[in-house]
Design an enzyme around this catalytic site. Structure first.
Site, short mmCIF file in Angstrom:
data_model
loop_
_atom_site.label_atom_id
_atom_site.label_comp_id
_atom_site.label_asym_id
_atom_site.label_seq_id
_atom_site.Cartn_x
_atom_site.Cartn_y
_atom_site.Cartn_z
N HIS A 52 1.73 4.68 4.83
CA HIS A 52 0.72 5.45 3.71
C HIS A 52 1.10 6.63 3.46
O HIS A 52 1.22 7.39 2.35
CB HIS A 52 -0.59 5.52 4.33
CG HIS A 52 -1.42 4.11 4.46
ND1 HIS A 52 -2.61 3.90 4.84
CD2 HIS A 52 -0.81 2.74 3.99
CE1 HIS A 52 -2.94 2.49 4.69
NE2 HIS A 52 -1.89 1.97 4.30
N SER A 83 0.88 -1.19 0.17
CA SER A 83 -0.06 -0.02 0.04
C SER A 83 0.85 1.12 0.09
O SER A 83 0.47 2.36 -0.74
CB SER A 83 -0.90 0.04 1.08
OG SER A 83 -1.78 -0.99 0.98
#
Length: 365
Positions: A315, A257
């Protein structure tokens, strides 16, 4: 993987990848501790408490430590090697991408004539029905350049996912999860971004990568795209290392991610007015700029509030890398690759590689 936050998975024009913290999977939030106590004898004696042992599922028990041992210090010195690895790996990624583009341009003319010859011979040969190889070739040729580029990344992620039940667990935990408290620091920063333990986690990340691949590769070209993706993967892992060291909340993380967030942020920054839609709610649309702001805000809140479901630091690290690269990094790195490519050209010429080829690549900018 439990998706408790406001996740947004979008089609080609949108998506929201998440980096799964291992703490959200099978592993507990912290190591379990066992304490044993001897039964009191008739004669009063000072009790000698047994030493505690740190252990966790799938991990070998560590050496006994005295009771009430303080938490490990926040050793910022351990971040020096990961930082140098991040910088060095990023430089090598873009250098290799520049060389790859140079070599591709040199062979493009020859490949063009080879394809013409192959097409001419194909017309002379009798057509076969039910040829599986031909069907595969037709499917492959129908893909966009971006989809072809990320196909290798998806295959690598699937292979690592299949390796989890086959390879000894200590090896997978050491090299395919990133943890600043681990003895292996640098290699897991890259390998952990190809690692998933949950099938849903893997499918969600690969779907978002596949959806954004065409837009990203059309803007950067396949060589530059791969350099950005791999560099963002390592940079997001370093962001996770830094946050865990600052807060003292050590633990393993894995997932693609962080790198996918860089691709998403890059596309949304370059095309802020593009319309995105949620996978399961296609009737709701919003601009790419608003989607990026919402994702960054959510991860920032998760980082400040100490949410433990996802690795929000990774992230944010990936998203900031993608925004920085499309605004400044492209001009600073990729557009200044000419001297390096010229040096490579001179080395190939001197070593007998032939004088052909341009002094510097063109292609996508």
């Amino acid at each position: 993987m439990a998706w408790r936050s406001c996740s947004v998975l979008c089609r080609l024009t949108g998506g929201d990848p998440f980096l799964c913290s291992v703490r959200g999977g099978r592993w507990p939030g912290g190591f379990q501790q066992r304490c044993g106590f001897k039964k009191a004898s008739r004669t009063p004696e000072p009790k000698q408490p047994e030493p505690k042992q740190l252990e966790g599922p799938g991990l070998e028990s560590r050496a006994p430590v005295p009771p009430q041992t303080p938490a490990p210090p926040r050793a910022f010195g351990r971040l020096v090697k990961p930082f140098l690895f991040t910088v060095g790996f990023t430089g090598c990624s873009f250098g290799a991408a520049a060389i790859w583009q140079y070599e591709s341009l040199k062979s493009r003319v020859q490949s063009y004539f080879n394809e013409l010859q192959a097409d001419w011979l194909e017309k002379l040969r009798p057509q076969k029905r039910g040829d599986v190889r031909k069907e595969i070739n037709q499917w492959w040729n129908s893909l966009t350049e971006g989809q072809k580029t990320v196909a290798g990344i998806i295959v690598a992620n699937v292979l690592v996912f299949c390796a989890w039940p086959l390879v000894p667990l200590p090896i997978m935990l050491r090299y395919f999860t990133s943890n600043p408290a681990s003895s292996a620091l640098c290699v897991p920063m890259l390998l952990s971004t190809f690692s998933h333990m949950s099938l849903f986690h893997l499918a969600a990340n690969m779907y978002v990568l596949w959806s954004f691949s065409s837009s990203a590769v059309s803007m950067l070209g396949r060589e530059q795209f791969l350099a950005v993706y791999l560099s963002a993967a390592v940079a997001s892992s370093f962001s996770s290392y830094l946050c865990k060291t600052v807060t003292g909340r050590y633990g393993p993380s894995l997932g693609a991610s962080g790198a996918i967030m860089a691709v998403l942020a890059l596309v949304c920054t370059k095309m802020p007015e593009a319309k995105l839609a949620i996978i399961f709610l296609p009737m709701f649309t919003f601009t790419a700029a608003n989607a990026l702001k919402a994702i960054v805000a959510m991860d920032t809140a998760g980082l400040l509030l100490g949410w433990r479901i996802f690795d929000h630091a990774a992230h944010l690290g990936g998203a900031l890398f993608g925004i920085w690269y499309i605004l400044f990094g492209h001009e600073l790195i990729w557009k200044n690759r000419e001297p390096f490519v010229k040096l490579w050209h001179d080395l190939r010429t001197r070593s007998g590689g032939g004088p052909g080829g341009p002094g510097g690549p063109g292609g996508a900018v």
